[in-house]
Design an enzyme around this catalytic site. Structure first.
Site, PDB file in Angstrom:
ATOM      1  N   VAL A   1      65.745  38.151  55.238  1.00 11.78           N
ATOM      2  CA  VAL A   1      65.147  39.282  54.530  1.00 11.78           C
ATOM      3  C   VAL A   1      64.787  40.362  55.541  1.00 11.78           C
ATOM      4  O   VAL A   1      64.127  40.088  56.550  1.00 11.78           O
ATOM      5  CB  VAL A   1      63.878  38.877  53.753  1.00 11.78           C
ATOM      6  CG1 VAL A   1      63.352  40.070  52.967  1.00 11.78           C
ATOM      7  CG2 VAL A   1      64.157  37.710  52.817  1.00 11.78           C
ATOM      8  N   LYS A   2      65.235  41.568  55.252  1.00 14.93           N
ATOM      9  CA  LYS A   2      64.856  42.740  56.044  1.00 14.93           C
ATOM     10  C   LYS A   2      63.867  43.547  55.217  1.00 14.93           C
ATOM     11  O   LYS A   2      64.141  43.866  54.049  1.00 14.93           O
ATOM     12  CB  LYS A   2      66.089  43.575  56.374  1.00 14.93           C
ATOM     13  CG  LYS A   2      65.794  44.879  57.114  1.00 14.93           C
ATOM     14  CD  LYS A   2      67.056  45.727  57.186  1.00 14.93           C
ATOM     15  CE  LYS A   2      66.758  47.125  57.723  1.00 14.93           C
ATOM     16  NZ  LYS A   2      67.883  48.047  57.482  1.00 14.93           N
ATOM     17  N   THR A   3      62.725  43.874  55.821  1.00 18.42           N
ATOM     18  CA  THR A   3      61.702  44.592  55.075  1.00 18.42           C
ATOM     19  C   THR A   3      60.956  45.551  55.996  1.00 18.42           C
ATOM     20  O   THR A   3      61.302  45.701  57.172  1.00 18.42           O
ATOM     21  CB  THR A   3      60.734  43.601  54.388  1.00 18.42           C
ATOM     22  OG1 THR A   3      59.961  44.302  53.411  1.00 18.42           O
ATOM     23  CG2 THR A   3      59.808  42.929  55.386  1.00 18.42           C
TER      24      THR A   3
ATOM     25  N   TYR B   1      62.574  46.177  49.913  1.00 16.28           N
ATOM     26  CA  TYR B   1      61.621  47.227  50.267  1.00 16.28           C
ATOM     27  C   TYR B   1      60.745  47.604  49.076  1.00 16.28           C
ATOM     28  O   TYR B   1      61.218  47.635  47.944  1.00 16.28           O
ATOM     29  CB  TYR B   1      62.351  48.510  50.703  1.00 16.28           C
ATOM     30  CG  TYR B   1      63.162  48.431  51.956  1.00 16.28           C
ATOM     31  CD1 TYR B   1      63.177  47.304  52.758  1.00 16.28           C
ATOM     32  CD2 TYR B   1      63.940  49.515  52.340  1.00 16.28           C
ATOM     33  CE1 TYR B   1      63.932  47.257  53.912  1.00 16.28           C
ATOM     34  CE2 TYR B   1      64.705  49.484  53.493  1.00 16.28           C
ATOM     35  CZ  TYR B   1      64.703  48.341  54.277  1.00 16.28           C
ATOM     36  OH  TYR B   1      65.453  48.298  55.415  1.00 16.28           O
TER      37      TYR B   1
ATOM     38  N   ALA C   1      69.035  40.108  52.364  1.00 19.84           N
ATOM     39  CA  ALA C   1      68.427  40.962  51.348  1.00 19.84           C
ATOM     40  C   ALA C   1      67.566  42.016  52.020  1.00 19.84           C
ATOM     41  O   ALA C   1      66.713  41.698  52.849  1.00 19.84           O
ATOM     42  CB  ALA C   1      67.574  40.136  50.394  1.00 19.84           C
TER      43      ALA C   1
END
Length: 276
Positions: A188-190, A145, A142
């Site tokens: 998770v990429k944020t 952002y 996911a």
């Protein structure tokens, strides 16, 4: 049970336990246009680059066009999209999980822009992708952002808030990450919150789900590396650096230095943990 085992095995290839993940996102070719080394990604994806990379992330066209170069490199297929030519904060589905499996992807990705006017439909999209992927034992990444719409119609990434109100910004990023975790994301990429101390609370809020930081706009080499170092010290599983790599005239020296710093920091953190 077998689907769960398959998901864990694929996730270990994407996020190894013995070193930080270093993902190379190439999806900007669709989002912002094929500039810099994205003009033809096959010229970028040679063995000297890929030996430092844990995974490549992009849309199906990149996987198909560069399949020979990517035979030994895990690939995350993005199943949501928008462009900067239109409503960038509105991500829409552009593929199915079974398309990713047919193409040989190791995971799928789905993007949610929190505070966007289209936040709710993106939450539904992520939930559907997680449900589909679980049937096939495929991890879901996911992109979570904080990204709304400014009064002039452009993206509002809350960058001013990060500097002026770091605690408020960190709380926003924590919420974004937790939303992805609650909906079942495997990774998770944020966005980085600006310091090791604040980002540590973001990692904590993920409750064991690996967190990667985005590279954001191209910065000088030192700033990009220090951001990566701070994230790993805070507990991040690694980085997903696109523009920080493909937007440099010669990305290889930076990539080598980044890989070395990530590995050194990982070993230092592990040593400190053993000493406690």
């Amino acid at each position: 049970m077998l689907d769960e085992v398959g998901s864990r095995r694929r996730l270990r290839r994407l996020v190894p336990g013995d070193r930080p993940a270093l993902w190379l996102p190439l999806d900007d070719g669709l989002i912002s246009g094929p500039e810099d080394h994205l003009r033809d990604v096959r010229t970028l994806l040679h063995c000297d680059v890929l030996e430092h990379v844990t995974a490549v992330l992009g849309f199906r066209g990149v996987l198909v066009a560069a399949h020979e170069a990517l035979l030994d490199t895990p690939f995350v297929m993005n199943l949501s999209a928008s462009t900067t030519m239109g409503e960038h904060t509105r991500k829409v589905p552009v593929g199915r999980v079974r398309d990713a499996i047919s193409a040989g992807a190791d995971a799928v990705a789905c993007h949610v822009n929190m505070t966007s006017p289209y936040e709710t439909e993106q939450l539904e999209m992520l939930g559907r992708r997680v449900d589909e992927a679980q049937e096939y034992g495929l991890p879901v990444v996911a992109f979570a952002y904080p990204r709304g719409r400014a009064e002039d119609g452009t993206d509002d990434n809350y960058i001013a808030m990060r500097s002026a109100e770091p605690e408020k910004f960190t709380a926003l990023v924590r919420h974004c990450v937790r939303v992805a975790v609650e909906l079942g994301a495997s990774v998770v990429k944020t966005i980085y919150t600006g310091s090791e101390e604040t980002f540590g609370s973001v990692v904590e809020s993920a409750m064991g789900v690996p967190v990667l930081i985005a590279g954001e706009k191209l910065t000088d080499e030192g700033a990009a590396i220090e951001k990566a170092r701070g994230a790993v010290k805070a507990g991040a599983a690694g980085v997903a650096y696109g523009r920080q790599i493909f937007a440099r005239p010669d990305p290889l020296p930076f990539l080598r230095k980044l890989r070395s710093v990530l590995d050194d920091e990982h070993h230092a953190v592990a040593h400190e943990a053993q000493a406690l």
